[in-house]
Motif scaffolding. Sequence first.
Motif, short mmCIF file in Angstrom:
data_model
loop_
_atom_site.label_atom_id
_atom_site.label_comp_id
_atom_site.label_asym_id
_atom_site.label_seq_id
_atom_site.Cartn_x
_atom_site.Cartn_y
_atom_site.Cartn_z
N PHE A 1 1.23 -1.60 -6.42
CA PHE A 1 0.01 -1.69 -5.62
C PHE A 1 -1.14 -2.21 -6.48
O PHE A 1 -2.27 -1.75 -6.38
N GLU B 1 -5.01 6.75 -4.48
CA GLU B 1 -5.40 5.99 -3.30
C GLU B 1 -6.87 5.59 -3.36
O GLU B 1 -7.68 6.28 -3.96
N LYS B 2 -7.16 4.47 -2.72
CA LYS B 2 -8.54 4.00 -2.66
C LYS B 2 -9.24 4.62 -1.45
O LYS B 2 -9.69 3.94 -0.53
N GLY C 1 0.79 -1.22 0.00
CA GLY C 1 0.00 0.00 0.00
C GLY C 1 0.82 1.27 0.00
O GLY C 1 2.00 1.28 0.38
#
Length: 250
Positions: free
Chosen positions: A215, A100-101, A43
């Motif tokens: 990622f 980013e999620k 991550g």
Amino acid sequence: MELLAEAAADRGLPVRAAEDLATASGPEAHPAHPARPAHWYGGPIAGARLADRLGFALLEPTDDWLAELPSEFTGREIRSATVADARAIDRPTFVKPPREKSFPAAVYSHGSQLPADLDPATPVLLSEVVTFAAEYRLFLLDGEIATAGRYAAHGRLDPRPLTTEGPELQEFVTHLLATTGPTLPSAVVLDLGQLLHPYRPGHRWSVVEANMAWFSHAYTADPARVLDVVLRAAGPRDRVSPADLPFIRH
């Protein structure tokens, strides 16, 4: 992650978990050295925390890369915006974070459906809603497909190995990179889809998105070749090529 760890072990590369490094002290706290440089797969938050300590650089596409692509490669309208802009939408729109999620990428029928705790200044991509018959994950290294596989069909997760799509995918990638120039890192993930036309039979190849190789799920891609891409995309900072310097995550 386990598949990549096995591929790394097959090459004699030691594999360490981020949690172990976070609590290590003494020599174990700094396991990287010139003879055994550190690389990263995981991550962005943990990666950013360990990058300076272990000396690796994380390569990633720019936030606006997809929105800046010519429509011949996307087949749909896409624009860069913020969460504040997204909250004002009043028709179904596909909303996603560029990197980013931080919230689920999905079709939101109204901006009020976005999570309430999001910072209004958070970057997002707003896209016209389309239908992909199938979606493919490509791991690119120096403009060539190192390995690839299908990961979805009609919006549902459905990983399958490639069959006859390989030449078409490489032709599309070659045309994309020749047209847009060096706008992606040398090691990156590119997701392509078979975009269905609403009024005509058949499909056209289109870019779904670009992602960080370090990622990204491998799905049915060859783990050994995925590892080749990851080692470049998240490797020693002092070995990053001049062309890749603009793509280092800060």
